[in-house]
Design a protein around this motif. Structure first.
Motif, mmCIF file in Angstrom:
data_model
loop_
_atom_site.group_PDB
_atom_site.id
_atom_site.type_symbol
_atom_site.label_atom_id
_atom_site.label_comp_id
_atom_site.label_asym_id
_atom_site.label_seq_id
_atom_site.Cartn_x
_atom_site.Cartn_y
_atom_site.Cartn_z
ATOM 1 N N HIS A 71 0.810 -1.214 0.000
ATOM 2 C CA HIS A 71 0.000 0.000 0.000
ATOM 3 C C HIS A 71 0.851 1.276 0.000
ATOM 4 C CE1 HIS A 71 -3.497 -2.486 0.527
ATOM 5 N NE2 HIS A 71 -3.002 -3.019 1.629
ATOM 6 N N GLN A 72 2.158 1.127 0.016
ATOM 7 C CA GLN A 72 3.019 2.303 -0.055
ATOM 8 C C GLN A 72 3.166 2.749 -1.505
ATOM 9 O OE1 GLN A 72 6.724 1.266 1.887
ATOM 10 N NE2 GLN A 72 5.909 1.778 3.900
ATOM 11 N N ARG A 73 3.180 4.063 -1.710
ATOM 12 C CA ARG A 73 3.309 4.607 -3.066
ATOM 13 C C ARG A 73 4.306 5.757 -3.029
ATOM 14 N NH1 ARG A 73 -2.359 3.920 -2.093
ATOM 15 N NH2 ARG A 73 -3.127 2.090 -3.243
ATOM 16 N N PHE A 74 5.227 5.760 -3.966
ATOM 17 C CA PHE A 74 6.305 6.732 -3.976
ATOM 18 C C PHE A 74 6.299 7.507 -5.287
ATOM 19 C CE2 PHE A 74 7.514 3.177 -1.320
ATOM 20 C CZ PHE A 74 7.884 3.809 -0.146
ATOM 21 N N VAL A 75 6.315 8.823 -5.162
ATOM 22 C CA VAL A 75 6.357 9.707 -6.326
ATOM 23 C C VAL A 75 7.776 10.247 -6.463
ATOM 24 C CG1 VAL A 75 5.512 11.849 -7.333
ATOM 25 C CG2 VAL A 75 3.941 10.339 -6.099
ATOM 26 N N SER A 76 8.343 10.090 -7.637
ATOM 27 C CA SER A 76 9.686 10.596 -7.912
ATOM 28 C C SER A 76 9.615 11.575 -9.077
ATOM 29 C CB SER A 76 10.641 9.443 -8.258
ATOM 30 O OG SER A 76 11.897 9.940 -8.647
ATOM 31 N N LEU A 77 10.119 12.779 -8.856
ATOM 32 C CA LEU A 77 10.143 13.814 -9.893
ATOM 33 C C LEU A 77 11.588 14.216 -10.121
ATOM 34 C CD1 LEU A 77 7.189 15.605 -8.289
ATOM 35 C CD2 LEU A 77 7.125 14.986 -10.694
ATOM 36 N N GLY A 78 11.959 14.408 -11.364
ATOM 37 C CA GLY A 78 13.321 14.802 -11.705
ATOM 38 C C GLY A 78 13.346 16.004 -12.616
ATOM 39 N N VAL A 79 14.274 16.902 -12.350
ATOM 40 C CA VAL A 79 14.429 18.117 -13.149
ATOM 41 C C VAL A 79 15.891 18.252 -13.538
ATOM 42 C CG1 VAL A 79 14.373 20.631 -13.096
ATOM 43 C CG2 VAL A 79 12.476 19.341 -12.134
ATOM 44 N N THR A 80 16.144 18.510 -14.808
ATOM 45 C CA THR A 80 17.493 18.822 -15.287
ATOM 46 C C THR A 80 17.513 20.270 -15.740
ATOM 47 O OG1 THR A 80 17.879 16.541 -16.009
ATOM 48 C CG2 THR A 80 19.298 18.246 -16.938
ATOM 49 N N LEU A 81 18.404 21.054 -15.165
ATOM 50 C CA LEU A 81 18.489 22.471 -15.527
ATOM 51 C C LEU A 81 19.275 22.647 -16.817
ATOM 52 C CD1 LEU A 81 19.073 24.137 -12.039
ATOM 53 C CD2 LEU A 81 16.938 23.455 -13.163
ATOM 54 N N ARG A 82 19.094 23.789 -17.468
ATOM 55 C CA ARG A 82 19.710 24.028 -18.770
ATOM 56 C C ARG A 82 21.210 24.272 -18.671
ATOM 57 N NH1 ARG A 82 16.168 24.485 -22.802
ATOM 58 N NH2 ARG A 82 13.984 24.990 -22.325
ATOM 59 N N ASP A 83 21.618 25.000 -17.632
ATOM 60 C CA ASP A 83 23.037 25.342 -17.543
ATOM 61 C C ASP A 83 23.451 25.447 -16.085
ATOM 62 O OD1 ASP A 83 22.519 28.117 -16.590
ATOM 63 O OD2 ASP A 83 21.723 28.374 -18.615
ATOM 64 N N ALA A 84 24.752 25.620 -15.859
ATOM 65 C CA ALA A 84 25.303 25.651 -14.507
ATOM 66 C C ALA A 84 24.971 26.940 -13.776
ATOM 67 C CB ALA A 84 26.814 25.468 -14.564
ATOM 68 N N GLY A 85 24.662 27.995 -14.529
ATOM 69 C CA GLY A 85 24.476 29.298 -13.882
ATOM 70 C C GLY A 85 23.290 29.332 -12.951
ATOM 71 N N GLY A 86 22.173 28.752 -13.359
ATOM 72 C CA GLY A 86 20.970 28.841 -12.545
ATOM 73 C C GLY A 86 20.823 27.672 -11.617
ATOM 74 N N LEU A 87 21.246 27.828 -10.392
ATOM 75 C CA LEU A 87 21.093 26.760 -9.411
ATOM 76 C C LEU A 87 20.020 27.128 -8.394
ATOM 77 C CD1 LEU A 87 21.777 24.180 -7.944
ATOM 78 C CD2 LEU A 87 23.797 25.274 -6.990
ATOM 79 N N ALA A 88 20.236 28.194 -7.647
ATOM 80 C CA ALA A 88 19.324 28.545 -6.559
ATOM 81 C C ALA A 88 17.920 28.860 -7.064
ATOM 82 C CB ALA A 88 19.892 29.726 -5.772
ATOM 83 N N GLY A 89 17.818 29.743 -8.080
ATOM 84 C CA GLY A 89 16.504 30.172 -8.555
ATOM 85 C C GLY A 89 15.672 29.049 -9.122
ATOM 86 N N PRO A 90 16.113 28.394 -10.207
ATOM 87 C CA PRO A 90 15.312 27.318 -10.795
ATOM 88 C C PRO A 90 15.086 26.139 -9.848
ATOM 89 C CG PRO A 90 16.958 28.086 -12.351
ATOM 90 C CD PRO A 90 17.283 28.731 -11.046
ATOM 91 N N ALA A 91 16.092 25.772 -9.060
ATOM 92 C CA ALA A 91 15.920 24.641 -8.142
ATOM 93 C C ALA A 91 14.879 24.953 -7.076
ATOM 94 C CB ALA A 91 17.252 24.296 -7.483
ATOM 95 N N THR A 92 14.931 26.161 -6.541
ATOM 96 C CA THR A 92 13.960 26.551 -5.509
ATOM 97 C C THR A 92 12.557 26.645 -6.082
ATOM 98 O OG1 THR A 92 15.691 27.787 -4.345
ATOM 99 C CG2 THR A 92 13.409 28.276 -3.775
ATOM 100 N N LYS A 93 12.436 27.187 -7.296
ATOM 101 C CA LYS A 93 11.117 27.288 -7.938
ATOM 102 C C LYS A 93 10.550 25.901 -8.210
ATOM 103 C CE LYS A 93 8.691 29.487 -11.797
ATOM 104 N NZ LYS A 93 7.663 30.053 -10.900
ATOM 105 N N ALA A 94 11.410 24.975 -8.632
ATOM 106 C CA ALA A 94 10.946 23.605 -8.876
ATOM 107 C C ALA A 94 10.453 22.969 -7.577
ATOM 108 C CB ALA A 94 12.076 22.773 -9.478
ATOM 109 N N ALA A 95 11.189 23.176 -6.489
ATOM 110 C CA ALA A 95 10.774 22.622 -5.200
ATOM 111 C C ALA A 95 9.455 23.222 -4.746
ATOM 112 C CB ALA A 95 11.854 22.866 -4.156
ATOM 113 N N THR A 96 9.261 24.516 -4.982
ATOM 114 C CA THR A 96 8.008 25.174 -4.604
ATOM 115 C C THR A 96 6.836 24.589 -5.381
ATOM 116 O OG1 THR A 96 9.195 27.220 -4.077
ATOM 117 C CG2 THR A 96 6.821 27.384 -4.453
#
Length: 454
Positions: A71-96
């Motif tokens: 009865h356990q169910r696990f959701v896995s989501l993955g995001v690959t960013l376009r370039d190295a420059g955007g870490l904090a902004g895109p990662a935080t927005k994805a988490a939100t």
């Protein structure tokens, strides 16, 4: 003569076996498919993630638990960013975005953010788990990943909800002191030794696909003499694997080495100087050296002759050293007085309104081997004149209501026993760690335990 019922049973058994074999050959599974609404919700979130600035791709997956936990169910989501420059902004927005989804039918939800490398920046992978957050969440992981990817000794970094690891840069691995250089760069980071950077595993190949090293670097361990020895061992062709763990939550650091010459390597480790352990400031590292076939192994402690007894201190003694005996006795005395007062108030609540007062001290207390204080109280409600089930339930409700007002809350219930623990707004006596409340044939029994005092 075989009865008709027995022939039917045998035939039914053969049908069941045939059906089972057919299902296996057909690739069938006894684990049910994930619920379609959960799959659609995960796919919708992945679609929303793909539309966000800085995101190159996104995926979703919903899986069921094992046959033990269907009865356990696990959701896995993955995001690959376009370039190295955007870490904090895109990662935080994805988490939100992920946090904004309900996923009501999911046991846990994880988000993997993959950030490519760039000039002076190593690629990183960050995992955020909804069910395993330490209070800091993704922002702390992003900050730690950003610090790690800027180190010249690092070729890649991975941060999960529980661990951090880096892959050593090839130019560093080819140098004369690869582990010492990487450890120095890690220990030079602001905040290293705490939070997401409390310890970082350093991985590097030893040459060949089956030879590798993984050394967990923390603020205090491993010390320079052991680091130099591990570098020496990494260059030996008879050593195929090195694994070192700080094991702060256990008793002491542990070193595991696979080699064709276990006895020789063990002798080398026994001769390593460990000045902090000699001064009883840090625990000695335990080691096991074994052959690949595991038919020969040698155990011991770094810096001690083979066969030496388990040395002091361990991590617990280092992180939580024993108090002076007089001070510890004073704290335990205060804890006991507070618990006795707490139980006396409980005893009053357990008495009939207008009835006789409780005994002057109905409580018995004792000190356990770990230094905690344990006190218990029996309220023999069923032996009171005219006691009824409604009366006992009313006294129970009066006690638990007072406990809630003091900031205690029930955390577990099993076999007729409720376990209550202090919460954020606790205002009762200091030192109480938990209180057990259970019904007996006599009435209500209450056991209260303090935290350890050593």
């Amino acid at each position: 003569m075989v009865s008709q019922r027995r022939r039917f049973a045998a035939g039914a058994a053969l049908v069941c076996v045939a059906a089972l074999v057919s299902s296996i050959l057909a690739g069938c599974s006894f684990v049910s498919e994930p619920p379609e609404p959960l799959v659609r919700e995960a796919a919708k979130v992945a679609s929303d993630l793909r539309k966000q600035p800085g995101v190159a791709s996104a995926r979703s997956d919903v899986s069921e638990g094992s046959w033990r936990h269907p009865h356990q169910r696990f959701v896995s989501l993955g995001v690959t960013l376009r370039d190295a420059g955007g870490l904090a902004g895109p990662a935080t927005k994805a988490a939100t975005t992920v946090d904004g989804a309900t996923f009501a039918q999911a046991t846990d939800v994880t988000l993997d953010v993959i950030v490519p490398g760039g000039p002076g920046l190593a690629p990183v992978s960050i995992e955020d788990s909804r069910g395993h957050r330490d209070g800091a969440g993704l922002p702390a992981a992003v900050a730690a990943a950003d610090a790690l990817r800027r180190l010249p000794t690092v070729a890649g970094a991975t941060l999960s909800w529980s661990t951090a690891s880096v892959r050593m840069a090839a130019v560093t691995a080819a140098g004369p002191t690869p582990l010492a250089d990487t450890a120095a760069s890690l220990r030079g980071l602001d905040g290293f030794g705490t939070g997401r950077l409390s310890a970082v595993e350093v991985d590097w190949p030893l040459g060949g696909s089956e030879r590798s090293a993984a050394v967990e670097v923390a603020a205090e361990v491993p010390l320079d003499p052991l680091i130099a020895t591990l570098e020496e061992l990494s260059r030996r062709p008879d050593v195929s694997r090195i694994a070192y763990r700080e094991q702060r939550s256990e008793d002491r650091p542990h070193l595991d080495i696979e080699t064709g010459r276990p006895e020789a390597v063990a002798d080398l480790l026994a001769a390593v100087v460990d000045p902090a352990a000699d001064r009883l400031e840090l625990p000695r590292t335990a080691f096991v050296v074994h052959a690949a076939a595991a038919d020969r192994s040698v155990t011991g402690f770094v810096g001690l002759p083979l066969g030496a007894a388990t040395p002091e201190p361990d991590w617990r003694a280092v992180d939580d050293p024993p108090l002076p005996a007089e001070e510890a006795a004073g704290i335990r005395s205060d804890y006991e007085a507070g618990i006795r007062a707490f139980l006396m108030e409980t005893a009053v609540l357990g008495k009939r309104a207008g009835g006789p007062p409780p005994d002057a001290d109905p409580t018995t207390c004792a000190t356990a081997d770990d230094g905690s204080v344990h006190c218990d109280l029996l309220l023999p409600l069923w032996h009171e004149p005219g006691a009824t089930e409604e009366y006992v339930e009313a006294r129970y409700a009066s006690i638990t209501a007072a406990w809630r007002r003091a900031g205690l809350s029930p955390s577990e219930r099993a076999l007729g026993t409720e376990i209550w623990t202090p919460g954020a707004g606790y205002s009762g006596p200091p030192g109480i760690e938990l209180a057990r409340l259970r019904g007996t044939t006599d009435g209500i029994r209450i056991d209260v335990s303090s935290s350890n005092v050593r």
